[in-house]
Design a protein around this motif. Structure first.
Motif, PDB file in Angstrom:
ATOM      1  N   HIS A 216       0.837  -1.202   0.000  1.00 35.88           N
ATOM      2  CA  HIS A 216       0.000   0.000   0.000  1.00 35.88           C
ATOM      3  C   HIS A 216       0.872   1.252   0.000  1.00 35.88           C
ATOM      4  O   HIS A 216       1.996   1.248   0.518  1.00 35.88           O
ATOM      5  CB  HIS A 216      -0.901   0.009   1.242  1.00 35.88           C
ATOM      6  CG  HIS A 216      -1.972  -1.043   1.216  1.00 35.88           C
ATOM      7  ND1 HIS A 216      -3.153  -0.880   0.551  1.00 35.88           N
ATOM      8  CD2 HIS A 216      -2.009  -2.289   1.761  1.00 35.88           C
ATOM      9  CE1 HIS A 216      -3.888  -1.967   0.693  1.00 35.88           C
ATOM     10  NE2 HIS A 216      -3.209  -2.857   1.435  1.00 35.88           N
ATOM     11  N   SER A 217       0.350   2.316  -0.550  1.00 33.52           N
ATOM     12  CA  SER A 217       1.095   3.575  -0.571  1.00 33.52           C
ATOM     13  C   SER A 217       1.001   4.242   0.794  1.00 33.52           C
ATOM     14  O   SER A 217       0.143   3.912   1.625  1.00 33.52           O
ATOM     15  CB  SER A 217       0.542   4.517  -1.640  1.00 33.52           C
ATOM     16  OG  SER A 217      -0.735   4.987  -1.260  1.00 33.52           O
ATOM     17  N   ALA A 218       1.874   5.203   1.045  1.00 34.09           N
ATOM     18  CA  ALA A 218       1.869   5.919   2.317  1.00 34.09           C
ATOM     19  C   ALA A 218       0.554   6.667   2.511  1.00 34.09           C
ATOM     20  O   ALA A 218       0.030   6.739   3.625  1.00 34.09           O
ATOM     21  CB  ALA A 218       3.049   6.880   2.379  1.00 34.09           C
ATOM     22  N   SER A 219      -0.022   7.192   1.444  1.00 38.32           N
ATOM     23  CA  SER A 219      -1.304   7.896   1.533  1.00 38.32           C
ATOM     24  C   SER A 219      -2.420   6.934   1.920  1.00 38.32           C
ATOM     25  O   SER A 219      -3.275   7.257   2.758  1.00 38.32           O
ATOM     26  CB  SER A 219      -1.651   8.557   0.199  1.00 38.32           C
ATOM     27  OG  SER A 219      -0.705   9.528  -0.123  1.00 38.32           O
ATOM     28  N   GLN A 220      -2.424   5.749   1.318  1.00 43.18           N
ATOM     29  CA  GLN A 220      -3.455   4.754   1.639  1.00 43.18           C
ATOM     30  C   GLN A 220      -3.334   4.306   3.091  1.00 43.18           C
ATOM     31  O   GLN A 220      -4.333   4.169   3.790  1.00 43.18           O
ATOM     32  CB  GLN A 220      -3.333   3.550   0.707  1.00 43.18           C
ATOM     33  CG  GLN A 220      -3.674   3.858  -0.735  1.00 43.18           C
ATOM     34  CD  GLN A 220      -3.293   2.733  -1.683  1.00 43.18           C
ATOM     35  OE1 GLN A 220      -2.393   1.939  -1.397  1.00 43.18           O
ATOM     36  NE2 GLN A 220      -3.991   2.660  -2.813  1.00 43.18           N
ATOM     37  N   ILE A 221      -2.111   4.107   3.547  1.00 42.93           N
ATOM     38  CA  ILE A 221      -1.892   3.682   4.929  1.00 42.93           C
ATOM     39  C   ILE A 221      -2.354   4.774   5.889  1.00 42.93           C
ATOM     40  O   ILE A 221      -3.020   4.503   6.902  1.00 42.93           O
ATOM     41  CB  ILE A 221      -0.408   3.323   5.165  1.00 42.93           C
ATOM     42  CG1 ILE A 221      -0.030   2.111   4.305  1.00 42.93           C
ATOM     43  CG2 ILE A 221      -0.138   3.052   6.634  1.00 42.93           C
ATOM     44  CD1 ILE A 221       1.458   1.804   4.273  1.00 42.93           C
ATOM     45  N   ALA A 222      -2.030   6.030   5.581  1.00 49.09           N
ATOM     46  CA  ALA A 222      -2.439   7.141   6.439  1.00 49.09           C
ATOM     47  C   ALA A 222      -3.955   7.221   6.524  1.00 49.09           C
ATOM     48  O   ALA A 222      -4.510   7.450   7.605  1.00 49.09           O
ATOM     49  CB  ALA A 222      -1.862   8.452   5.910  1.00 49.09           C
ATOM     50  N   ASN A 223      -4.639   6.996   5.425  1.00 55.74           N
ATOM     51  CA  ASN A 223      -6.100   7.030   5.438  1.00 55.74           C
ATOM     52  C   ASN A 223      -6.670   5.887   6.274  1.00 55.74           C
ATOM     53  O   ASN A 223      -7.647   6.085   7.001  1.00 55.74           O
ATOM     54  CB  ASN A 223      -6.653   6.959   4.009  1.00 55.74           C
ATOM     55  CG  ASN A 223      -6.450   8.251   3.249  1.00 55.74           C
ATOM     56  OD1 ASN A 223      -6.291   9.307   3.845  1.00 55.74           O
ATOM     57  ND2 ASN A 223      -6.450   8.170   1.928  1.00 55.74           N
ATOM     58  N   GLN A 224      -6.093   4.694   6.182  1.00 55.90           N
ATOM     59  CA  GLN A 224      -6.610   3.544   6.934  1.00 55.90           C
ATOM     60  C   GLN A 224      -6.318   3.680   8.427  1.00 55.90           C
ATOM     61  O   GLN A 224      -7.159   3.322   9.252  1.00 55.90           O
ATOM     62  CB  GLN A 224      -6.015   2.237   6.394  1.00 55.90           C
ATOM     63  CG  GLN A 224      -6.605   1.855   5.051  1.00 55.90           C
ATOM     64  CD  GLN A 224      -6.134   0.487   4.581  1.00 55.90           C
ATOM     65  OE1 GLN A 224      -5.575  -0.289   5.338  1.00 55.90           O
ATOM     66  NE2 GLN A 224      -6.386   0.201   3.313  1.00 55.90           N
ATOM     67  N   LEU A 225      -5.160   4.195   8.782  1.00 57.06           N
ATOM     68  CA  LEU A 225      -4.836   4.363  10.189  1.00 57.06           C
ATOM     69  C   LEU A 225      -5.628   5.512  10.799  1.00 57.06           C
ATOM     70  O   LEU A 225      -6.059   5.434  11.942  1.00 57.06           O
ATOM     71  CB  LEU A 225      -3.338   4.625  10.371  1.00 57.06           C
ATOM     72  CG  LEU A 225      -2.398   3.463  10.089  1.00 57.06           C
ATOM     73  CD1 LEU A 225      -0.950   3.923  10.209  1.00 57.06           C
ATOM     74  CD2 LEU A 225      -2.665   2.302  11.011  1.00 57.06           C
ATOM     75  N   GLY A 226      -5.802   6.581  10.063  1.00 55.30           N
ATOM     76  CA  GLY A 226      -6.535   7.746  10.555  1.00 55.30           C
ATOM     77  C   GLY A 226      -5.714   8.530  11.560  1.00 55.30           C
ATOM     78  O   GLY A 226      -4.989   7.966  12.372  1.00 55.30           O
ATOM     79  N   GLY A 227      -5.794   9.838  11.503  1.00 53.15           N
ATOM     80  CA  GLY A 227      -5.104  10.683  12.468  1.00 53.15           C
ATOM     81  C   GLY A 227      -3.629  10.893  12.181  1.00 53.15           C
ATOM     82  O   GLY A 227      -2.932  11.495  12.995  1.00 53.15           O
ATOM     83  N   VAL A 228      -3.119  10.375  11.050  1.00 52.48           N
ATOM     84  CA  VAL A 228      -1.732  10.585  10.682  1.00 52.48           C
ATOM     85  C   VAL A 228      -1.669  11.050   9.231  1.00 52.48           C
ATOM     86  O   VAL A 228      -2.580  10.783   8.452  1.00 52.48           O
ATOM     87  CB  VAL A 228      -0.865   9.307  10.847  1.00 52.48           C
ATOM     88  CG1 VAL A 228      -0.709   8.949  12.305  1.00 52.48           C
ATOM     89  CG2 VAL A 228      -1.419   8.162  10.068  1.00 52.48           C
ATOM     90  N   THR A 229      -0.593  11.719   8.915  1.00 51.76           N
ATOM     91  CA  THR A 229      -0.426  12.196   7.548  1.00 51.76           C
ATOM     92  C   THR A 229       0.446  11.228   6.759  1.00 51.76           C
ATOM     93  O   THR A 229       1.086  10.341   7.340  1.00 51.76           O
ATOM     94  CB  THR A 229       0.250  13.581   7.532  1.00 51.76           C
ATOM     95  OG1 THR A 229       1.563  13.453   8.077  1.00 51.76           O
ATOM     96  CG2 THR A 229      -0.564  14.608   8.308  1.00 51.76           C
ATOM     97  N   ARG A 230       0.470  11.413   5.501  1.00 46.89           N
ATOM     98  CA  ARG A 230       1.313  10.608   4.623  1.00 46.89           C
ATOM     99  C   ARG A 230       2.777  10.742   5.037  1.00 46.89           C
ATOM    100  O   ARG A 230       3.520   9.766   5.096  1.00 46.89           O
ATOM    101  CB  ARG A 230       1.102  11.097   3.187  1.00 46.89           C
ATOM    102  CG  ARG A 230       2.044  10.524   2.177  1.00 46.89           C
ATOM    103  CD  ARG A 230       1.780  11.195   0.814  1.00 46.89           C
ATOM    104  NE  ARG A 230       2.907  10.998  -0.065  1.00 46.89           N
ATOM    105  CZ  ARG A 230       3.975  11.782  -0.136  1.00 46.89           C
ATOM    106  NH1 ARG A 230       4.055  12.849   0.614  1.00 46.89           N
ATOM    107  NH2 ARG A 230       4.953  11.509  -0.971  1.00 46.89           N
TER     108      ARG A 230
END
Length: 173
Positions: free
Chosen positions: A19-33
């Motif tokens: 997964h891309s850093a943006s996708q991971i940030a969206n799934q984790l929530g509360g963090v940026t890319r």
């Protein structure tokens, strides 16, 4: 937001899945890319599955430009049969023809107009070689532009004349 053990494990799992850093940030929530990228580097997670990429399309080729069409003119082989054609005089654009170049005007202080003393209301037509010590600008009163009336006639051609000349060049070329 802090990085808990659960979130770090989820980050590692998603990262190795590609997964891309943006996708991971969206799934984790509360963090940026950028936070995800920083944590990945601090954890030393370099190896990962390649992310799914769209199928590459073949490069688009430019359409070939159509070849210019030449107009064929009928050619007569016997001059006796062909009717004599009247040659029309070639008309060039109306350009002011001065009999002799205008001399630069002396200013009130006796100097000629130079780069140092030329004003917006003065004609900026260069007279002479710029490398010569006698170089000057016309200095006459400008007529609604950068040049005096005489130099404006030389510098600017009416649009009709310019169009006529271009048409003549196209036909000849």
């Amino acid at each position: 937001m802090s990085w808990t053990e659960e979130r770090v494990e989820q980050l590692k799992k998603l990262w190795t899945e590609g997964h891309s850093a943006s996708q991971i940030a969206n799934q984790l929530g509360g963090v940026t890319r950028n936070a995800v990228i920083g944590k990945v580097h601090r954890l030393g997670l370099s190896g990962r599955a390649t992310p799914s990429r769209p199928v590459k399309r073949p490069p688009r080729l430019a359409r070939p430009k159509p070849a210019p069409q030449r107009v064929e003119r009928p050619v007569t082989t016997t001059p006796e049969v062909a009717a004599p054609q009247q040659q029309q005089p070639t008309t060039l654009p109306a350009v002011a023809k001065t009999t002799e170049p205008l001399d630069p005007v002396k200013l009130a202080n006796g100097d000629f107009a130079s780069v140092l003393n030329i004003r917006e209301s003065m004609c900026k037509w260069p007279i002479g070689d710029p490398m010569d010590k006698d170089f000057a600008f016309c200095g006459r009163a400008a007529s609604g532009g950068p040049y005096c009336a005489e130099h404006a006639k030389v510098a600017f051609q009416p649009k009709k004349s310019r169009t006529r000349r271009e048409d003549g060049q196209r036909a000849a070329g």
